[in-house]
Structure formats: structure tokens, C-alpha cells
Design an enzyme around this catalytic site. Structure first.
Site, PDB file in Angstrom:
ATOM      1  N   CYS A  81     -27.054 -36.946  49.444  1.00 36.28           N
ATOM      2  CA  CYS A  81     -27.150 -35.486  49.363  1.00 36.28           C
ATOM      3  C   CYS A  81     -28.284 -35.020  48.463  1.00 36.28           C
ATOM      4  CB  CYS A  81     -25.821 -34.889  48.906  1.00 36.28           C
ATOM      5  SG  CYS A  81     -25.096 -35.686  47.450  1.00 36.28           S
ATOM      6  N   HIS A 137     -26.753 -28.739  44.750  1.00 35.43           N
ATOM      7  CA  HIS A 137     -27.534 -29.621  43.869  1.00 35.43           C
ATOM      8  C   HIS A 137     -28.869 -28.949  43.540  1.00 35.43           C
ATOM      9  CE1 HIS A 137     -24.562 -32.543  44.465  1.00 35.43           C
ATOM     10  NE2 HIS A 137     -25.207 -33.453  45.183  1.00 35.43           N
TER      11      HIS A 137
END
Length: 356
Positions: free
Chosen positions: A145, A247
Site C-alpha cells: 500500500c 498513508h
């Protein structure tokens, strides 16, 4: 929006359907124009239960209600994914996996759909090398990710300005990236954890496979060249922070081109970047692969993680770097473009390219 080439709904299944990524698959596929959820797989403790009873639903949308699969989406944990995904491939099914198990396989493409869909071209080799050879089955993996979020702007910059020589990336990764139940509250509340096991190595290695090309060997076997024609050095530092989704990454790059591009040229290149998934009409692709913020304090996870349903990335604070050349901030929704959305767009690309 492009139509499915044969006009028919394609039956799909979800492995690991009760987990964090599996739930995101279910949400995104519930109203998909091409794919219909036909089968769900989870651990033995969920066997025989209706999905609404088996899952501990953690999405912001209501649980979707579902009506012989051509496509399997896997949100399985790595502990279980290897043998199960291999068995489904051996049964001649197309597997689009979020797990790490096959990312380093020399015949399995590691695809970020807004970056390197050309790597789908290695699938015929994967099928021919399988014993026995396969007609329809294969595995495609999407990236870690955190890797996914920052290779999209890196690809845009290499496309515009040529090879990048060096890259430093520092991540601030959301707790959902650890799955459910994830990081202990005593560890993450009022805290930053400056270590995520295996994450830095994954980012450094995966970047090279994704941004590199495919080379033909003397023996006729295709290989991923790992960016070898223009060596790229990557240094990653990964941190877990008390954010639910999204993120954030601080990135600095040095270009081979001298003099390097200016910050304004970099902004313009990021805005102009159009991946093939956009041009051929994948229905889940975002309008903006990269959205560039002009505000000095953006992107921020709470404000920007669900822009375009989390299918693109947000970039801001593009400026000169006094050590390398250019630095900027990237935000990526780790459970959307960083996981389920990538697998879904990968499958859409495979349909449009006639791989499925």
C-alpha cells in the site's frame, strides 16, 4: 466509460471477504458496471454463515447485498494466501491478489494500474511455465500500500523528465494498513511507531520491479529488469501513525537530467500525467490520477483520503530540495488505491486487453 467488450456481466469471487481489504472489495464491487459478486471465501469460523453475520463491518457504507467465477479477488492475509491462490490458479481461474506472496515471483506481474499495466504482457509466459500449462489461470499482484502511493508520481516524473537516480521516502502510515484488529491502542494512541516489519525492504524492492521494464533473455524467457538500464537507488523509512486511513509520504528525488526540472515544471508534469487505464476507459479509474494541491498545508488524510473515492493520489508541497533536486508530499488511501481499488482496475485492464 468503456463498455465490457462482450457486454456480459463477469462473475467474480472475493477471498478473505470478511477482512479489511475484503470488505473494501465488497463495497467497491457492489455497484460495479462489469463485475458481479458470485462467491465469497473466508476462514473456517465464518463457514456457513450469511455474510452479514460473518463480517465485523468496518466500512462507512452499508453492507452490500449480493445476488462460476471468471475472476477471483484475494484479500487474504499472507499466512493463508500462498497455497490458496496457487490452488485457484491451478483450477484455471484469474487471481488478482492484494497479498505479498507472489510479488517476487519472476513470472507474476506486480502492477500498480496507474503505472505499469504493460507488465500484463508476461501472463502468457506464466501460464506456459505452469505445470500443467494453463489456458485461463494466472496471478496478478498489486503492490504494497505504501509503495503504490508514491510510485504513481515517480512514474509521472520519469515519463516527463527521464530516469530518476535516487529517491528518499519517509512514510506516515495509517493503522488500517495493519489490518483488523491491527495495532494495539496502547501502542498507537499518543504515539508514533518508527518501525513496520519488512515494510522498508518491500518499498525499496517493489519500486524497482514496478518502474522497470521487461527484458527478453537469451533463452527466450522474459524477465523484469528491475530498472537496471538506469539504476535507481531508493531509501525508505516507514512509520505507523494514529490515523485510521490514508498513508502520507514525504518524497525527495534526484533526476539523471541536468539541470533538473523546476518545481513548476514538476507540478505541470504531475497534473498532465494520464495513465493508459484512463485513456482506454477502465470504469474504476479516477478522473485525476494525481491531484496537485497548491495550498501549503495539503494533502491531509482527514481532508483528502476519500477524494475520487480514494482511487487516485494527492500531491502537495512541491518544492526544491537542497540535498537532491525536488521534494513533495504524497497522500494515498491505503485500502482503496493502495489495495482493493488497484486489484479491481487491474482486472478491468485485463478484460479490456483480452487477458481475461
Amino acid at each position: 466509460m468503456s463498455k465490457n467488450p462482450d457486454g456480459k456481466q463477469i462473475k467474480v469471487g472475493i477471498l478473505g471477504a470478511t477482512g479489511t481489504v475484503g470488505q473494501r472489495f465488497a463495497t467497491l464491487l457492489a455497484n460495479h458496471p462489469w463485475f458481479t459478486i458470485h462467491a465469497l471465501g473466508a476462514s473456517p469460523r465464518s463457514a456457513g454463515k450469511p455474510y452479514v453475520q460473518a463480517v465485523m463491518w468496518k466500512q462507512t457504507t452499508p453492507i452490500p447485498h449480493f445476488a462460476d467465477c471468471a475472476i477471483i479477488f484475494s484479500g487474504l492475509d499472507a499466512d493463508a494466501a500462498g497455497d490458496i491462490e496457487s490452488a485457484f490458479r491451478s483450477a484455471d481461474l484469474a487471481i488478482f491478489s492484494n497479498a505479498k506472496n507472489y510479488r517476487r515471483d519472476p513470472s507474476v506481474p506486480l502492477i500498480v494500474p496507474l503505472v505499469n499495466d504493460s507488465h500484463l504482457s508476461i501472463i502468457p509466459q506464466q501460464q506456459s511455465l505452469h505445470s500443467p500449462p494453463l489456458k485461463k489461470g494466472f496471478i496478478v499482484t498489486n503492490a504494497n500500500c505504501s509503495t503504490t502511493g508514491y510510485v504513481i508520481p515517480l512514474r509521472a516524473l520519469e515519463k516527463a523528465f527521464g530516469p530518476i537516480e535516487s529517491c528518499l521516502v519517509t512514510t506516515m502510515q495509517a493503522i488500517s494498513g495493519a489490518g483488523y484488529p491491527g495495532v494495539s491502542s496502547l501502542d498507537i494512541i499518543d504515539n508514533v511507531v518508527p518501525y513496520i516489519s519488512g515494510e522498508e525492504e518491500k518499498m525499496e524492492w517493489e519500486t524497482l520491479k514496478i518502474l522497470g521494464g521487461i527484458a527478453d533473455g537469451d533463452d527466450g524467457i522474459k524477465t523484469f529488469d528491475m530498472h537496471a538500464r538506469h539504476p535507481l537507488r531508493v531509501s525508505a523509512s516507514c512509520n505507523r501513525v494514529p490515523v485510521v486511513d490514508g498513508h502520507t509520504m514525504c518524497v525527495s528525488v534526484r533526476f539523471q537530467q541536468r539541470p533538473p526540472p523546476s518545481p513548476q515544471q514538476v507540478r505541470e508534469a504531475l497534473v498532465a500525467y494520464t495513465p493508459e487505464a484512463q485513456s482506454i476507459g477502465c470504469p474504476s479509474v479516477p478522473v485525476h490520477a494525481i491531484f496537485v494541491h497548491e495550498e501549503p498545508d495539503r494533502p491531509q488524510p482527514r481532508l483528502d483520503r476519500y477524494y475520487q473515492d480514494g482511487a487516485g493520489v494527492s500531491v502537495g508541497r512541491v518544492r526544491q530540495c537542497p540535498v537532491l533536486d525536488i521534494k513533495f508530499v504524497v497522500l494515498a488511501n491505503n485500502v482503496s488505491i493502495g489495495a482493493a481499488t488497484s486489484s479491481i482496475i487491474n482486472a478491468e485492464l485485463a478484460v479490456l486487453k483480452g487477458v481475461v
